[in-house]
Design a protein around this motif. Structure first.
Motif, short mmCIF file in Angstrom:
data_model
loop_
_atom_site.label_atom_id
_atom_site.label_comp_id
_atom_site.label_asym_id
_atom_site.label_seq_id
_atom_site.Cartn_x
_atom_site.Cartn_y
_atom_site.Cartn_z
N ARG A 171 0.85 -1.20 0.00
CA ARG A 171 0.00 0.00 0.00
C ARG A 171 0.88 1.24 0.00
O ARG A 171 0.60 2.22 -0.70
N LEU A 172 1.96 1.20 0.77
CA LEU A 172 2.86 2.35 0.83
C LEU A 172 3.58 2.57 -0.50
O LEU A 172 3.83 3.71 -0.90
N VAL A 173 3.89 1.48 -1.20
CA VAL A 173 4.52 1.61 -2.52
C VAL A 173 3.54 2.27 -3.50
O VAL A 173 3.94 3.12 -4.31
N THR A 174 2.25 1.92 -3.41
CA THR A 174 1.24 2.54 -4.26
C THR A 174 1.20 4.05 -4.01
O THR A 174 1.15 4.86 -4.95
N ILE A 175 1.24 4.43 -2.73
CA ILE A 175 1.22 5.86 -2.39
C ILE A 175 2.49 6.54 -2.89
O ILE A 175 2.45 7.65 -3.44
N GLU A 176 3.63 5.87 -2.71
CA GLU A 176 4.91 6.43 -3.18
C GLU A 176 4.83 6.73 -4.68
O GLU A 176 5.18 7.82 -5.14
N VAL A 189 5.81 21.03 -1.54
CA VAL A 189 4.83 20.00 -1.16
C VAL A 189 4.44 20.27 0.29
O VAL A 189 5.30 20.30 1.18
N ALA A 190 3.15 20.54 0.50
CA ALA A 190 2.65 20.86 1.85
C ALA A 190 1.90 19.64 2.38
O ALA A 190 0.95 19.17 1.77
N ILE A 191 2.36 19.12 3.52
CA ILE A 191 1.81 17.88 4.08
C ILE A 191 1.26 18.15 5.47
O ILE A 191 1.82 18.95 6.23
N GLU A 192 0.15 17.49 5.79
CA GLU A 192 -0.41 17.68 7.13
C GLU A 192 0.55 17.09 8.17
O GLU A 192 1.05 15.97 8.01
N ARG A 193 0.79 17.85 9.23
CA ARG A 193 1.65 17.36 10.32
C ARG A 193 0.82 16.42 11.18
O ARG A 193 -0.26 16.79 11.65
N GLY A 212 5.39 10.04 5.89
CA GLY A 212 6.83 9.83 5.73
C GLY A 212 7.19 9.54 4.28
O GLY A 212 8.19 10.06 3.76
N ILE A 213 6.36 8.72 3.62
CA ILE A 213 6.60 8.39 2.21
C ILE A 213 6.50 9.66 1.36
O ILE A 213 7.35 9.92 0.51
N ALA A 214 5.46 10.47 1.62
CA ALA A 214 5.29 11.70 0.85
C ALA A 214 6.48 12.63 1.03
O ALA A 214 6.98 13.23 0.08
N MET A 215 6.97 12.72 2.28
CA MET A 215 8.15 13.57 2.56
C MET A 215 9.36 13.10 1.76
O MET A 215 10.09 13.91 1.17
N VAL A 216 9.59 11.79 1.77
CA VAL A 216 10.77 11.24 1.09
C VAL A 216 10.69 11.47 -0.41
O VAL A 216 11.68 11.87 -1.04
N VAL A 217 9.51 11.25 -0.98
CA VAL A 217 9.37 11.41 -2.43
C VAL A 217 9.69 12.85 -2.84
O VAL A 217 10.39 13.08 -3.83
#
Lengths: 196, 196
Positions: free
Chosen positions: B45-50, B65-69, B87-92
């Protein structure tokens, strides 16, 4: 079977590779701790962890990546970073098609020490003994990563064999092999071990 | 400024791109929700999001990229998946060298509605109004992603200008521009807004 154990964390992420199989002595392949500084923004810290885990997989080619299962009830001050680091480790393994296994801290403690309530020192001492090391791996994150890998070989391997044996109509085979492996490694107190 | 807002989640991850600048009408570029099934293992699932986040960045080339804390005190049943997805969104974003900004839910609510305690419907209604849409973006995760992007353009942009203005010795410039932008978008209750 070669297993990369990962004790996820943002400040210190333990990584350890163990090779072996159920009923045979296990061997330490490599162990280390990936450190990132709290003075660096979290996204960059996560990228450092991503690259380090990817490099470890590239170098050691594990069959399985065993990661500690993180719970929301863990220490609130570090749990978000731990969850993010574990998510990164999962993605790095999964996108390479490597099986990811999660083991809870109490499963790991029970597998290596015979008690789900063992402390860090007991886990470290058992890891040292199981892998026949001259000294306890330090810091604790390194020992915990190795404990995760050991747990997977013993518990995950046993579970896979149990599943296979049950499917083939030989339900009693795997647990016996597991018990033999446990006996071979001189562990005590197995009656108290929580079975899945 | 083009901002990709991400409302992180394992089951539904909102992604929305907004373009514009402080004091000018903002424009919706694209919005959607990345969904993954609970029947699939978390690593996959995390790979799909990545992959989805990476594809959105590739297509829309956001400046930020603005992400909810995410906070550990959030809903325990979903917080771990939310933390992992964030975390995945941050890394990408970080590995592409794109600035990552985190905004808390109350910062987002305050920025778009004037109240840090606004409910989902109020946030959705204000997003619809701010972006001059015919209908409210659904599900709420989509509207929340857009709200994050709007928040960054208003708040993050204001903060950057404030920092720059302060550095240049013109401390009062940025807040005035910010207030003008707020007035231009017809928001109320600004006196209750928490300032950083």
């Amino acid at each position: 079977m070669r297993v990369l154990g990962i004790d996820p964390g943002l400040t210190r992420c333990g990584v350890g590779v163990v090779e072996g199989q159920l009923g045979r002595p296990l061997t330490l392949v490599d162990v280390n701790v990936v450190r990132t500084s709290a003075s660096v923004p979290v996204p960059e810290r996560l990228v450092t962890i991503e690259r380090a885990v990817d490099a470890w997989i590239e170098e050691h080619r594990p069959d399985v990546v065993a990661i500690e299962r993180v719970f929301a009830r863990s220490d609130v001050s570090t749990v978000m970073g731990t969850a993010q680091a574990s998510g990164i480790a999962m993605v790095v393994a999964a996108r390479r098609g490597i099986t990811v296994a999660l083991h809870t801290p109490s499963e790991v403690k029970a597998a290596v020490s015979g008690s789900g309530r063992a402390d860090k020192a007991q886990v470290g001492a058992m890891v040292t003994r199981i892998l026949r090391l001259d000294a306890m791996p330090k810091p604790a994150d390194a020992a915990d990563a190795l404990a995760l890998a050991i747990t997977h070989i013993w518990r995950g391997g046993a579970q896979q064999r149990l599943d296979a044996a049950t499917a083939a109509g030989f339900g009693s085979t795997a647990p016996n092999r597991y018990a033999a492996a446990v006996a071979a490694h001189g562990r005590q107190g197995m009656s108290g071990r929580k079975q899945r």
